[in-house]
Motif scaffolding. Structure first.
Motif, mmCIF file in Angstrom:
data_model
loop_
_atom_site.group_PDB
_atom_site.id
_atom_site.type_symbol
_atom_site.label_atom_id
_atom_site.label_comp_id
_atom_site.label_asym_id
_atom_site.label_seq_id
_atom_site.Cartn_x
_atom_site.Cartn_y
_atom_site.Cartn_z
ATOM 1 N N VAL A 1 0.715 -1.156 0.109
ATOM 2 C CA VAL A 1 -0.019 -0.168 -0.014
ATOM 3 C C VAL A 1 0.895 1.347 0.088
ATOM 4 O O VAL A 1 0.534 2.162 -0.778
ATOM 5 C CB VAL A 1 -1.127 0.059 1.071
ATOM 6 C CG1 VAL A 1 -1.593 1.482 1.511
ATOM 7 C CG2 VAL A 1 -2.028 -0.942 1.100
ATOM 8 N N VAL B 1 0.789 4.062 -2.739
ATOM 9 C CA VAL B 1 0.680 5.582 -2.513
ATOM 10 C C VAL B 1 1.657 6.443 -2.923
ATOM 11 O O VAL B 1 1.389 7.416 -3.480
ATOM 12 C CB VAL B 1 0.529 5.594 -0.808
ATOM 13 C CG1 VAL B 1 0.617 7.221 -0.605
ATOM 14 C CG2 VAL B 1 -0.748 4.884 -0.442
ATOM 15 N N THR C 1 -6.131 -6.698 -1.155
ATOM 16 C CA THR C 1 -7.501 -7.389 -1.215
ATOM 17 C C THR C 1 -8.398 -6.869 0.065
ATOM 18 O O THR C 1 -7.838 -6.388 1.117
ATOM 19 C CB THR C 1 -7.477 -8.978 -1.077
ATOM 20 O OG1 THR C 1 -6.666 -9.255 -0.126
ATOM 21 C CG2 THR C 1 -6.818 -9.568 -2.455
ATOM 22 N N LEU C 2 -9.721 -6.838 -0.344
ATOM 23 C CA LEU C 2 -10.510 -6.080 0.655
ATOM 24 C C LEU C 2 -11.920 -7.091 0.518
ATOM 25 O O LEU C 2 -12.424 -7.140 -0.779
ATOM 26 C CB LEU C 2 -10.897 -5.077 0.275
ATOM 27 C CG LEU C 2 -11.224 -3.896 1.326
ATOM 28 C CD1 LEU C 2 -10.415 -3.766 2.512
ATOM 29 C CD2 LEU C 2 -11.496 -2.663 0.687
ATOM 30 N N HIS D 1 -12.675 -7.574 -3.421
ATOM 31 C CA HIS D 1 -12.014 -6.360 -4.196
ATOM 32 C C HIS D 1 -10.534 -6.274 -4.273
ATOM 33 O O HIS D 1 -9.846 -6.464 -3.224
ATOM 34 C CB HIS D 1 -12.532 -5.047 -3.731
ATOM 35 C CG HIS D 1 -11.836 -3.707 -4.578
ATOM 36 N ND1 HIS D 1 -10.622 -3.098 -4.099
ATOM 37 C CD2 HIS D 1 -12.757 -3.258 -5.522
ATOM 38 C CE1 HIS D 1 -10.764 -2.233 -4.966
ATOM 39 N NE2 HIS D 1 -11.674 -2.123 -5.753
ATOM 40 N N LEU E 1 -6.672 -4.623 -5.779
ATOM 41 C CA LEU E 1 -6.394 -3.564 -6.335
ATOM 42 C C LEU E 1 -5.666 -4.124 -7.911
ATOM 43 O O LEU E 1 -5.596 -3.025 -8.794
ATOM 44 C CB LEU E 1 -5.039 -2.944 -5.593
ATOM 45 C CG LEU E 1 -5.361 -2.016 -4.404
ATOM 46 C CD1 LEU E 1 -4.162 -1.563 -3.597
ATOM 47 C CD2 LEU E 1 -6.396 -0.833 -4.738
ATOM 48 N N TYR F 1 -12.864 2.214 -2.890
ATOM 49 C CA TYR F 1 -12.385 0.904 -2.461
ATOM 50 C C TYR F 1 -10.593 1.074 -2.388
ATOM 51 O O TYR F 1 -10.380 0.437 -1.546
ATOM 52 C CB TYR F 1 -12.709 -0.056 -3.508
ATOM 53 C CG TYR F 1 -14.290 -0.741 -3.521
ATOM 54 C CD1 TYR F 1 -14.715 -0.552 -2.362
ATOM 55 C CD2 TYR F 1 -14.996 -0.528 -4.391
ATOM 56 C CE1 TYR F 1 -16.106 -0.851 -2.184
ATOM 57 C CE2 TYR F 1 -16.292 -0.896 -4.395
ATOM 58 C CZ TYR F 1 -16.911 -1.234 -3.001
ATOM 59 O OH TYR F 1 -18.052 -1.448 -2.882
ATOM 60 N N MET G 1 -9.994 2.619 0.671
ATOM 61 C CA MET G 1 -10.260 1.793 1.800
ATOM 62 C C MET G 1 -9.007 0.845 1.961
ATOM 63 O O MET G 1 -8.728 0.298 3.114
ATOM 64 C CB MET G 1 -11.461 0.979 2.023
ATOM 65 C CG MET G 1 -12.544 1.785 2.423
ATOM 66 S SD MET G 1 -14.242 1.441 2.193
ATOM 67 C CE MET G 1 -14.105 -0.308 2.177
ATOM 68 N N HIS G 2 -8.558 0.449 1.052
ATOM 69 C CA HIS G 2 -7.160 -0.540 0.942
ATOM 70 C C HIS G 2 -6.087 0.460 1.857
ATOM 71 O O HIS G 2 -5.628 -0.297 2.723
ATOM 72 C CB HIS G 2 -6.548 -0.657 -0.288
ATOM 73 C CG HIS G 2 -7.498 -1.753 -0.937
ATOM 74 N ND1 HIS G 2 -7.098 -3.309 -0.860
ATOM 75 C CD2 HIS G 2 -8.239 -1.673 -2.045
ATOM 76 C CE1 HIS G 2 -7.771 -3.854 -1.607
ATOM 77 N NE2 HIS G 2 -8.408 -3.090 -2.428
ATOM 78 N N ALA G 3 -5.772 1.604 1.545
ATOM 79 C CA ALA G 3 -4.841 2.438 2.428
ATOM 80 C C ALA G 3 -5.531 2.417 3.910
ATOM 81 O O ALA G 3 -4.892 2.206 4.749
ATOM 82 C CB ALA G 3 -4.762 3.529 1.818
#
Lengths: 174, 114
Positions: A73, A77, A114-115, A129, A131, B31, B34-36
């Motif tokens: 992440v 970013v 993943t989420l 979900h 990325l 989304y 929200m990962h972050a």
């Protein structure tokens, strides 16, 4: 038995929150825990299974993934966004208990990219979900690795047997 | 020595939370944001809590308990925000790739129990 375990666990949490194992705290905790156990009996389905060695492996793997996920992440970013191709992928699970499915869904949200968005029964399916969905099968493989580890640690015998039927994970079984 | 360790942990944890904030600003849809927000704040909190647990003389149990609760509740709340956002209108949940959930909901359109 299950109820007794929960009663003790909740009382222990209560006492820790009060910082002091005095008689009043223990009694107060028992009362509160008793009310909670009596009112909310949602965990009654199925026995609680813990295989210590497999559970340790699951925990170690999970913590490692949590660190990796933060690196991923952080990199996403800071760096340009060409690595991102978001999407929602359905991943069927192989019939584990509600508790284990919850654990898997929670762990997915804390592992790289993943989420969990949705859980469906019949057949048990997670909607994840991701990325990066340039390789959908890779996303599914990652979730299945997690499933194998979780079921080995906390799953019942039926769920364990279900794992053995599947080719994609059998190489990890030995 | 101990101070160096707690300091490092606390700064590292704080950095992660800052990065999560930057991520929330920079990512373009709910989304990705929200990962972050989910991952970085969970580990970030854990590191700061670990530093705090090493630094204080009493109340370690409480701090560790709070960490456990963050690990349990963080993903659960993220799950429900994501679930609600997909069904709500006017929220940017655009996807570049496949959308298996959309296929599922389209197929079940009109059926009760949503």
């Amino acid at each position: 038995m299950n109820r007794l375990v929960r009663l003790v666990l909740l009382t222990a949490i209560w006492v820790v929150l009060w910082s002091e194992p005095s008689v009043a705290n223990v009694v107060g905790g028992l009362v509160v825990a008793g009310v909670i156990v009596a009112l909310f009996d949602t965990w009654r389905r199925g026995p609680v299974i813990v295989r210590p060695l497999a559970a340790a492996r699951f925990l170690a793997w999970f913590l490692w993934k949590l660190v990796e996920s933060n690196v991923v992440v952080a990199r996403t970013v800071v760096a340009p966004r060409d690595r991102i191709r978001t999407g929602i992928v359905a991943v069927p699970l192989r019939g584990c208990s509600d508790a284990v499915a919850t654990l898997i869904a929670d762990a997915i949200s804390l592992t790289p990219g993943t989420l969990t968005l949705e859980v469906r029964r019949d057949p048990l399916t997670l909607y994840v979900h991701a990325l990066d969905t340039r390789d959908v099968e890779q996303v599914q493989r990652d979730v299945r690795t997690l499933e194998v580890l979780a079921v080995r640690a906390f799953g019942d015998d039926a769920a364990l047997a279900g794992l053995a039927d599947d080719d994609t994970t059998s190489w990890r079984a030995s | 020595m101990m101070d160096a360790l707690t300091g490092t942990l606390a700064v590292l944890g704080a950095l992660l939370v800052v990065l999560a904030g930057v991520g929330v600003l920079r990512f373009r849809d709910l989304y990705s944001r929200m990962h972050a927000a989910t991952k970085a704040t969970t580990l970030g909190f854990a590191l700061v809590a670990l530093a705090a647990a090493l630094a204080v003389d009493a109340g370690r149990g409480k701090i560790l308990l709070a960490t456990v609760f963050i690990f349990v509740t963080g993903p659960a709340s993220a799950h429900f925000i994501g679930r609600a956002a997909y069904r709500a209108e006017g929220i940017d949940v655009r996807l570049d790739g496949p959308d298996d959930l959309g296929d599922l909901l389209d197929g079940a359109a009109g059926s009760p129990g949503e």
